[in-house]
Design a protein around this motif. Structure first.
Motif, PDB file in Angstrom:
ATOM      1  N   THR A  78      35.354 -53.236 -69.099  1.00  0.00           N
ATOM      2  CA  THR A  78      36.017 -53.363 -67.799  1.00  0.00           C
ATOM      3  C   THR A  78      36.786 -52.094 -67.469  1.00  0.00           C
ATOM      4  O   THR A  78      37.094 -51.839 -66.327  1.00  0.00           O
ATOM      5  CB  THR A  78      36.981 -54.556 -67.799  1.00  0.00           C
ATOM      6  N   ALA A  79      37.113 -51.309 -68.472  1.00  0.00           N
ATOM      7  CA  ALA A  79      37.812 -50.037 -68.259  1.00  0.00           C
ATOM      8  C   ALA A  79      37.575 -49.166 -69.473  1.00  0.00           C
ATOM      9  O   ALA A  79      37.421 -49.677 -70.590  1.00  0.00           O
ATOM     10  CB  ALA A  79      39.306 -50.256 -68.066  1.00  0.00           C
ATOM     11  N   HIS A  80      37.506 -47.854 -69.263  1.00  0.00           N
ATOM     12  CA  HIS A  80      37.455 -46.945 -70.400  1.00  0.00           C
ATOM     13  C   HIS A  80      37.979 -45.582 -69.970  1.00  0.00           C
ATOM     14  O   HIS A  80      37.919 -45.226 -68.785  1.00  0.00           O
ATOM     15  CB  HIS A  80      36.036 -46.816 -70.963  1.00  0.00           C
ATOM     16  N   SER A  81      38.503 -44.834 -70.946  1.00  0.00           N
ATOM     17  CA  SER A  81      38.907 -43.449 -70.656  1.00  0.00           C
ATOM     18  C   SER A  81      38.611 -42.618 -71.895  1.00  0.00           C
ATOM     19  O   SER A  81      38.682 -43.123 -73.020  1.00  0.00           O
ATOM     20  CB  SER A  81      40.379 -43.368 -70.272  1.00  0.00           C
ATOM     21  N   THR A  88      39.304 -44.886 -75.225  1.00  0.00           N
ATOM     22  CA  THR A  88      39.806 -46.267 -75.194  1.00  0.00           C
ATOM     23  C   THR A  88      38.934 -47.098 -74.266  1.00  0.00           C
ATOM     24  O   THR A  88      38.400 -46.586 -73.288  1.00  0.00           O
ATOM     25  CB  THR A  88      41.269 -46.332 -74.716  1.00  0.00           C
ATOM     26  N   PHE A  89      38.773 -48.387 -74.592  1.00  0.00           N
ATOM     27  CA  PHE A  89      37.963 -49.268 -73.745  1.00  0.00           C
ATOM     28  C   PHE A  89      38.552 -50.665 -73.748  1.00  0.00           C
ATOM     29  O   PHE A  89      39.380 -51.006 -74.608  1.00  0.00           O
ATOM     30  CB  PHE A  89      36.500 -49.298 -74.212  1.00  0.00           C
ATOM     31  N   GLN A  90      38.124 -51.467 -72.757  1.00  0.00           N
ATOM     32  CA  GLN A  90      38.528 -52.879 -72.687  1.00  0.00           C
ATOM     33  C   GLN A  90      37.302 -53.708 -72.356  1.00  0.00           C
ATOM     34  O   GLN A  90      36.456 -53.271 -71.569  1.00  0.00           O
ATOM     35  CB  GLN A  90      39.566 -53.095 -71.585  1.00  0.00           C
ATOM     36  N   CYS A  91      37.214 -54.876 -72.957  1.00  0.00           N
ATOM     37  CA  CYS A  91      36.169 -55.790 -72.521  1.00  0.00           C
ATOM     38  C   CYS A  91      36.586 -57.224 -72.809  1.00  0.00           C
ATOM     39  O   CYS A  91      37.499 -57.470 -73.594  1.00  0.00           O
ATOM     40  CB  CYS A  91      34.819 -55.453 -73.150  1.00  0.00           C
ATOM     41  N   CYS A  99      30.026 -56.514 -76.312  1.00  0.00           N
ATOM     42  CA  CYS A  99      30.166 -55.389 -75.393  1.00  0.00           C
ATOM     43  C   CYS A  99      29.883 -54.126 -76.185  1.00  0.00           C
ATOM     44  O   CYS A  99      30.292 -54.015 -77.350  1.00  0.00           O
ATOM     45  CB  CYS A  99      31.508 -55.375 -74.662  1.00  0.00           C
ATOM     46  N   GLY A 100      29.138 -53.210 -75.591  1.00  0.00           N
ATOM     47  CA  GLY A 100      28.731 -52.031 -76.342  1.00  0.00           C
ATOM     48  C   GLY A 100      28.485 -50.848 -75.449  1.00  0.00           C
ATOM     49  O   GLY A 100      28.175 -51.009 -74.270  1.00  0.00           O
ATOM     50  N   PHE A 101      28.609 -49.666 -76.009  1.00  0.00           N
ATOM     51  CA  PHE A 101      28.432 -48.440 -75.232  1.00  0.00           C
ATOM     52  C   PHE A 101      27.980 -47.324 -76.161  1.00  0.00           C
ATOM     53  O   PHE A 101      28.119 -47.413 -77.386  1.00  0.00           O
ATOM     54  CB  PHE A 101      29.726 -48.033 -74.519  1.00  0.00           C
ATOM     55  N   ASP A 102      27.438 -46.274 -75.535  1.00  0.00           N
ATOM     56  CA  ASP A 102      27.060 -45.043 -76.253  1.00  0.00           C
ATOM     57  C   ASP A 102      28.117 -43.985 -76.001  1.00  0.00           C
ATOM     58  O   ASP A 102      28.655 -43.901 -74.896  1.00  0.00           O
ATOM     59  CB  ASP A 102      25.726 -44.485 -75.742  1.00  0.00           C
ATOM     60  N   LEU A 103      28.370 -43.154 -77.016  1.00  0.00           N
ATOM     61  CA  LEU A 103      29.291 -42.028 -76.856  1.00  0.00           C
ATOM     62  C   LEU A 103      28.926 -40.971 -77.885  1.00  0.00           C
ATOM     63  O   LEU A 103      28.678 -41.292 -79.041  1.00  0.00           O
ATOM     64  CB  LEU A 103      30.747 -42.487 -77.060  1.00  0.00           C
ATOM     65  N   ASP A 104      28.898 -39.701 -77.455  1.00  0.00           N
ATOM     66  CA  ASP A 104      28.538 -38.619 -78.378  1.00  0.00           C
ATOM     67  C   ASP A 104      29.759 -37.827 -78.821  1.00  0.00           C
ATOM     68  O   ASP A 104      30.665 -37.567 -78.019  1.00  0.00           O
ATOM     69  CB  ASP A 104      27.608 -37.597 -77.691  1.00  0.00           C
TER      70      ASP A 104
ATOM     71  N   THR C  44      40.398 -52.881 -76.562  1.00  0.00           N
ATOM     72  CA  THR C  44      41.043 -54.191 -76.506  1.00  0.00           C
ATOM     73  C   THR C  44      39.989 -55.182 -76.057  1.00  0.00           C
ATOM     74  O   THR C  44      39.441 -55.050 -74.961  1.00  0.00           O
ATOM     75  CB  THR C  44      42.206 -54.188 -75.501  1.00  0.00           C
ATOM     76  N   THR C  45      39.679 -56.111 -76.913  1.00  0.00           N
ATOM     77  CA  THR C  45      38.723 -57.146 -76.527  1.00  0.00           C
ATOM     78  C   THR C  45      39.504 -58.432 -76.315  1.00  0.00           C
ATOM     79  O   THR C  45      40.282 -58.860 -77.166  1.00  0.00           O
ATOM     80  CB  THR C  45      37.653 -57.371 -77.611  1.00  0.00           C
TER      81      THR C  45
END
Lengths: 216, 197, 180
Positions: A78-81, A88-91, A99-104, C44-45
């Motif tokens: 729902t948010a990331h920086s 940082t992320f929120q889900c 919830c998952g994402f790619d990052l290098d 934060t989950t």
């Protein structure tokens, strides 16, 4: 016998002459002595070595690449920086959601780096029963994957995991191309092995993963 | 009467002065006598004119040490050596050896080494060392040398000879922020002072 | 400050060892002073608590007759499994409990079995609790009285039978229980 005044005068003059000459000689000696004193302040020689050393830059740099962020398409964050060293992320997850994402991580420095360990922390012992963290990493030639619930790759525990077998290498900058280590990071809300560990209320769970990169 | 007294006074004064000078000369004569002795060596076929002659042996190129980056000699005279070298990554170094010779008739000694040309910031990733006469401990800063081995005067046709080894290291500082973030050219300089012994 | 040592006549061995040692120390120093960098990911989950009703894997008891069950997976009151039936008449069967980990009472409202084709198979789900013994042969609403009380559990016997066809069959049934 009384001496004549003129003979006395003559004597005086000759004595004076002699004395005068002696003073000259003395002066001469003094000068010579001084001269010798100066000359005897020993010879010296100065030799010079001058160099030009051209020194290439050297930079130690491993950071997150914000342009590489990509939602995996399960439950979106729902948010990331993303900053150089911190993401940082929120889900929000219901039971069974991921919830998952790619990052290098990229290496723009002049030293090769490797991923030597990572630490997963944040969830309490109770929360660890139903929150699983799963990761996949790939550097273009070798890959490793881990999960805290054993459903994916090597089963690991919360806490520090050493990346020992292949020491995922992130090469230094080559020309204008940075070395790259691709991560997929997932957080899943799973059913605890012991159902009595399942939460009966909504939970805000903080998950922190620290990746330690060392110079090769 | 007065004049005679004055003259006597003068004589005494002269006598004292001459005596003092004579004493001074006697003391100086110790060094002065040595010089004189050198001139008075008789019967030696190859007595050179006295000369003070300490210089780099610029007839021999600098010898780059094994493992060193290439060292290029840009100019080399009896009193000045100019070199250039390129360091592309921490861990590399530039090192070479040259000779200092004494072709004079006076023994010489290294009395001062002056090292300069590397700023405080540069010194975090560059070290500069000068090894004299095969020493295992280098000079790393300007030093007044009080106990150097004598660089002997010429013996027959053989000059006294000592080596000078110069080394610049590109090191990795413990803090990465001290690394040079862009290419830089530094001008390390060494000045060697030799004094007649 | 460099001190000029007196010229010693070092033995050839000494002359070799010292530079080698210095080199080794220098080399070790370079390795030991290696740079590190730590990158972090912090999330934060928020987990929305589901109904406190779960198939309890520890209660699983295989009661198959000729069939092979594997890959059991549970999420709340939904379970999947793989069943291999070698021939007609064989069954995959197991006993499983649903636990209520909270104080609230819940009533079974729906039961759904997916991925079991009625052409080849039939199935039954029998609920065992202290009061009721209910049998279902297909999906649908349940009768009243199927209560899962607070901090209690209900036991189910799930059976899938190879009704007709030929050859070995592999299927992936999914059973979902709905409570309200």
């Amino acid at each position: 016998m009384k001496k004549s005044a003129s003979s006395n005068k003559r004597k005086r003059r000759s004595i004076q002459k002699r004395l005068g000459a002696q003073w000259v000689a003395l002066l001469g000696l003094v000068v010579a002595t001084l001269g010798m004193a100066v000359g005897f302040a020993a010879f010296t020689k100065t030799l010079n070595i001058s160099g030009t050393a051209s020194v290439e830059k050297a930079v130690w740099s491993v950071r997150w690449d914000p342009d590489s962020f990509y939602e995996e398409g399960y439950v979106d964050t729902t948010a990331h920086s993303i900053s150089d060293s911190s993401m940082t992320f929120q889900c929000t997850l219901s039971l069974g959601d991921v919830c998952g994402f790619d990052l290098d991580a990229i290496n723009e420095g002049t030293f090769d780096a490797k991923l030597t360990s990572f630490t997963i922390s944040g969830p309490t012992t109770a929360q660890q029963q139903y929150i699983a963290v799963r990761m996949f990493s790939y550097n273009g030639s070798s890959n490793l994957s881990w999960s805290t619930d054993g459903t994916y790759g090597t089963k690991i525990n919360y806490g520090t995991t050493n990346v020992s077998s292949s020491n995922l290498r992130v090469s230094k900058m080559s020309g204008s191309t940075a070395g790259r280590l691709w991560f997929e990071i997932d957080a899943a809300f799973i059913q605890a092995e012991n159902v009595n560990n399942m939460p009966t209320t909504n939970q805000n769970i903080s998950i922190t993963i620290s990746f330690k990169f060392d110079q090769v | 009467m007065k004049k005679q007294k004055d003259l006597k006074k003068q004589k005494r004064l002269q006598g004292a002065t001459i005596g003092a000078l004579a004493l001074a000369i006697v003391f100086m004569a110790i060094g002065f006598a040595a010089y004189t002795q050198t001139l008075n060596i008789n019967g030696t076929a190859n007595v050179d004119l006295a000369s003070w002659n300490v210089h780099f042996d610029s007839t021999k190129d600098p010898v780059t040490s094994s493992g060193s980056q290439t060292v290029t000699k840009t100019s080399y005279t009896g009193t000045t050596l100019a070199f250039s070298c390129s360091l592309t990554a921490p861990g590399q170094f530039c090192e070479f050896t040259i000779d200092v010779v004494n072709e004079g008739t006076f023994d010489a000694k290294l009395t001062k080494v002056t090292l300069s040309g590397i700023s405080t910031a540069q010194a975090k990733y560059l070290t500069y060392k000068l090894y004299y006469n095969g020493a295992t401990t280098p000079y790393t800063a300007t030093t007044t040398v009080s106990n150097a081995t004598t660089l002997a005067k010429k013996s027959g046709t053989t000059p006294g000879r000592h080596t000078v080894k110069v080394r610049v290291d590109y090191i990795q500082p413990s803090s990465a922020s001290d690394l040079p973030s862009s290419a830089v050219t530094v001008s390390p300089k060494a000045v060697l002072d030799f004094t007649q012994q | 400050m460099g001190k000029l040592k007196k010229n010693k006549k070092d033995s050839p061995v000494k002359a070799f060892i010292l530079p080698a040692f210095v080199f080794a120390v220098l080399f070790m120093a370079v390795g030991f002073a290696a740079y590190t960098k730590t990158l972090s990911v912090t999330g934060t989950t928020t987990t929305t608590a589901p109904k406190p009703l779960y198939f309890d894997s520890s209660s699983f008891d295989d009661e198959s007759n000729g069939g092979t069950i594997s890959n059991m997976s549970y999420t709340g009151t939904e379970l999947y499994f793989k069943c291999v039936l070698p021939s007609v008449g064989k069954t995959c069967s197991f006993y499983i409990e649903v636990a209520n980990i909270d104080s609230t009472d819940y009533q079974l409202s729906t039961l759904t079995m997916n991925n079991v084709s009625s052409t080849y198979y039939d199935f039954s789900v029998t609920l065992y609790d202290e009061a009721d013994d209910v049998v279902f042969t297909s999906s649908g609403a349940t009768g009243s009285g199927c209560w899962l009380y607070g901090y209690g559990y209900d036991g189910y016997l799930v059976t899938v039978r190879y009704k007709s066809g030929s050859g070995s069959k592999t299927l992936y049934p999914k059973l979902t229980l709905g409570y309200s």
